[in-house]
Design a protein around this motif. Sequence first.
Motif, PDB file in Angstrom:
ATOM      1  N   GLN A 121     -15.237  20.850   6.479  1.00 37.96           N
ATOM      2  CA  GLN A 121     -14.357  19.757   6.085  1.00 37.96           C
ATOM      3  C   GLN A 121     -13.423  20.205   4.969  1.00 37.96           C
ATOM      4  O   GLN A 121     -13.832  20.958   4.076  1.00 37.96           O
ATOM      5  N   TYR A 122     -12.184  19.741   5.014  1.00 36.18           N
ATOM      6  CA  TYR A 122     -11.174  20.072   4.014  1.00 36.18           C
ATOM      7  C   TYR A 122     -10.734  18.784   3.326  1.00 36.18           C
ATOM      8  O   TYR A 122     -10.255  17.855   3.978  1.00 36.18           O
ATOM      9  N   LEU A 123     -10.907  18.726   2.026  1.00 32.88           N
ATOM     10  CA  LEU A 123     -10.595  17.531   1.253  1.00 32.88           C
ATOM     11  C   LEU A 123      -9.598  17.898   0.157  1.00 32.88           C
ATOM     12  O   LEU A 123      -9.854  18.785  -0.660  1.00 32.88           O
ATOM     13  N   PHE A 124      -8.452  17.228   0.145  1.00 36.11           N
ATOM     14  CA  PHE A 124      -7.410  17.533  -0.827  1.00 36.11           C
ATOM     15  C   PHE A 124      -7.577  16.669  -2.066  1.00 36.11           C
ATOM     16  O   PHE A 124      -7.896  15.483  -1.976  1.00 36.11           O
ATOM     17  N   LEU A 125      -7.368  17.287  -3.224  1.00 36.32           N
ATOM     18  CA  LEU A 125      -7.617  16.620  -4.495  1.00 36.32           C
ATOM     19  C   LEU A 125      -6.299  16.148  -5.098  1.00 36.32           C
ATOM     20  O   LEU A 125      -5.294  16.865  -5.059  1.00 36.32           O
ATOM     21  N   PRO A 126      -6.263  14.960  -5.679  1.00 37.47           N
ATOM     22  CA  PRO A 126      -5.005  14.359  -6.150  1.00 37.47           C
ATOM     23  C   PRO A 126      -4.538  14.908  -7.484  1.00 37.47           C
ATOM     24  O   PRO A 126      -4.470  14.212  -8.496  1.00 37.47           O
ATOM     25  N   VAL A 127      -4.203  16.200  -7.508  1.00 37.36           N
ATOM     26  CA  VAL A 127      -3.749  16.828  -8.741  1.00 37.36           C
ATOM     27  C   VAL A 127      -2.229  16.783  -8.821  1.00 37.36           C
ATOM     28  O   VAL A 127      -1.545  16.312  -7.924  1.00 37.36           O
ATOM     29  N   HIS A 141      -4.577  11.567   0.717  1.00 36.28           N
ATOM     30  CA  HIS A 141      -4.720  12.597  -0.315  1.00 36.28           C
ATOM     31  C   HIS A 141      -3.985  13.877   0.077  1.00 36.28           C
ATOM     32  O   HIS A 141      -3.388  14.545  -0.769  1.00 36.28           O
ATOM     33  N   GLU A 142      -4.034  14.226   1.366  1.00 37.07           N
ATOM     34  CA  GLU A 142      -3.348  15.445   1.792  1.00 37.07           C
ATOM     35  C   GLU A 142      -1.830  15.294   1.695  1.00 37.07           C
ATOM     36  O   GLU A 142      -1.120  16.286   1.450  1.00 37.07           O
ATOM     37  N   ALA A 201       4.833   6.282  -2.132  1.00 38.33           N
ATOM     38  CA  ALA A 201       4.084   5.318  -1.313  1.00 38.33           C
ATOM     39  C   ALA A 201       2.607   5.689  -1.228  1.00 38.33           C
ATOM     40  O   ALA A 201       1.722   4.828  -1.347  1.00 38.33           O
ATOM     41  N   ALA A 202       2.321   6.983  -1.033  1.00 38.35           N
ATOM     42  CA  ALA A 202       0.930   7.427  -0.977  1.00 38.35           C
ATOM     43  C   ALA A 202       0.261   7.246  -2.335  1.00 38.35           C
ATOM     44  O   ALA A 202      -0.890   6.801  -2.426  1.00 38.35           O
ATOM     45  N   ARG A 203       0.990   7.582  -3.413  1.00 36.06           N
ATOM     46  CA  ARG A 203       0.439   7.410  -4.765  1.00 36.06           C
ATOM     47  C   ARG A 203       0.096   5.945  -5.025  1.00 36.06           C
ATOM     48  O   ARG A 203      -0.924   5.633  -5.638  1.00 36.06           O
ATOM     49  N   LYS A 204       0.940   5.045  -4.542  1.00 41.21           N
ATOM     50  CA  LYS A 204       0.699   3.617  -4.768  1.00 41.21           C
ATOM     51  C   LYS A 204      -0.573   3.170  -4.081  1.00 41.21           C
ATOM     52  O   LYS A 204      -1.399   2.445  -4.670  1.00 41.21           O
ATOM     53  N   VAL A 205      -0.767   3.594  -2.826  1.00 44.63           N
ATOM     54  CA  VAL A 205      -1.975   3.186  -2.095  1.00 44.63           C
ATOM     55  C   VAL A 205      -3.222   3.720  -2.793  1.00 44.63           C
ATOM     56  O   VAL A 205      -4.252   3.044  -2.862  1.00 44.63           O
ATOM     57  N   LEU A 206      -3.119   4.941  -3.329  1.00 41.55           N
ATOM     58  CA  LEU A 206      -4.263   5.563  -3.999  1.00 41.55           C
ATOM     59  C   LEU A 206      -4.468   5.052  -5.419  1.00 41.55           C
ATOM     60  O   LEU A 206      -5.439   5.421  -6.079  1.00 41.55           O
ATOM     61  N   GLY A 207      -3.526   4.232  -5.920  1.00 43.91           N
ATOM     62  CA  GLY A 207      -3.703   3.620  -7.230  1.00 43.91           C
ATOM     63  C   GLY A 207      -3.243   4.470  -8.391  1.00 43.91           C
ATOM     64  O   GLY A 207      -3.616   4.202  -9.544  1.00 43.91           O
TER      65      GLY A 207
END
Length: 513
Positions: free
Chosen positions: A15-21, A76-77, A87-93
């Motif tokens: 599994q590949y999980l991207f981190l919100p850096v 996250h990716e 838009a992605a940042r908003k959904v992720l808070g």
Amino acid sequence: MTLRHLGGQRDPRRQYLFLPVGAGGSALGRAVELDWQPGELGKLRGIAAEQARVLFERASKGPGDGAGADTWQQLHEVLFWDPDHAAARKVLGHRGGLGEWQVLEEKVRIREATRPHPLMNWPAGSWRLAESAHFSVAAQAGEAETLELVRLAERWRWVWQQVFFDFWSSGASLQRTLDGDAPRPRNNRRHDVILFGSRDEYIAQLRERIPGVEQSTGYYSDQQTVSFFYVDQSEAVLATWRHELAHQFFQETVKARPGVFDEGWLWLGEGIAMYMESLQDHGPFATLGGFDASRLQYSRLRRFREDFFVRSSELAQLSLAQFQARTDIRDLYSQSAGMVQLLMTDGAGKHRDGLIAFLQMLYAGRLKPDAWKRTVGLELAGLDEAYSPYLAVQPDDFKRYLLNPARVRELALNLNEGATPLDDEAFARLGQCTALEWLDLSGQPLTAPRIASLAPCASLGRLFLTGCDLDDDTLRELANLPGLAELDVSRTNITDVMLAELRKSRSELKISR
């Protein structure tokens, strides 16, 4: 260099999980680290923006009434390809804007304690408290070591909450967020951790509280809802931290019943925690699973070398007391790790959502007799049948999907039923595993050049060659391996003359025949 290298070459059993850096962990930042030329970087900007657009468009369709993990992970990716994707940042808070996004989990405050510790009775002024979004760490350790634990724990939690999204949230909740009808799914509980300055302090202060703590390198108490660790940055201890924190996340993130595994299914709970041990942090992304996961080497060793196997239906029935009383408990742990990794990654994770649904019912105390088959979609007998074929390592997998050879400390590559023999290229790849400590090549075809390719593995102390064909040239190369201390040549064609020559050249070598 291709675009594929930036996001990681995808192993279907990992599994590949991207981190919100921030921007440094983006595709562009990674390309700069890899010394891409200006012309290549210019092309990448356009390609990355398109990749982010496609991923977000896919995520925007939402999970509907289904599992939300894939959508949550895609969001996250998106940020890997375009860290300023608002838009992605908003959904992720996330908060902020262009290049200055703030991620809640990155904020940590640390202060000297002005009161005695309520659990450990540490005097005021003798300990410090570090608090982040999801952790409260009480420490009798240095500030740098305390902050590092918090940093790692938050990163590992990012991975856990993506993989097990549907354990603590739901696709329906995420769909409402995507539709603009609700804030992002979240859980703000802080997990309590106590950090000791050394192993000696860990044992001395916990010996009376936790029987057998001397045998541990970390411990989570579900009764006190706190994890106990000590300062040690070795990979073995960090793996224990990931293991115990996984128990803590599952127990505390939702309303879980006490004694979840008292009456059975302990193999599953421990297997999931061992799956989290396999986490490898690559900066902008992390991985779980893979044929090179440390625990999986022991799964393979027990199954193929020692012919150890217990039917999963029998495992499921073992109570906590029965499981812990078994003399083969270490072998049971190895098998549990292998079975869970199969369920999480085999067939592109086709059983993963069902397994997580089963875990949710198990922790909530809502299991019904047919829950396993109905949710996981695989009979326990079918799991038993799939286990051995899943463990087999193919040369192409080894050559393509060994992400970080320098980190690998153990490998079981024995030639078992269902596996293809390693070739010269695979042996050359083995030589890149410079931290390798033990290696099982039982049954593999050996030559002197293939053994010579292991020379860079200076830490290789144990080598299993059961059932291999050996000749004089191969034995001479074995004698030249710098760190070799133990050699198993049982069921080989080695003669007394050959053995005498080997012992003459390496008198200190322990040889099993």
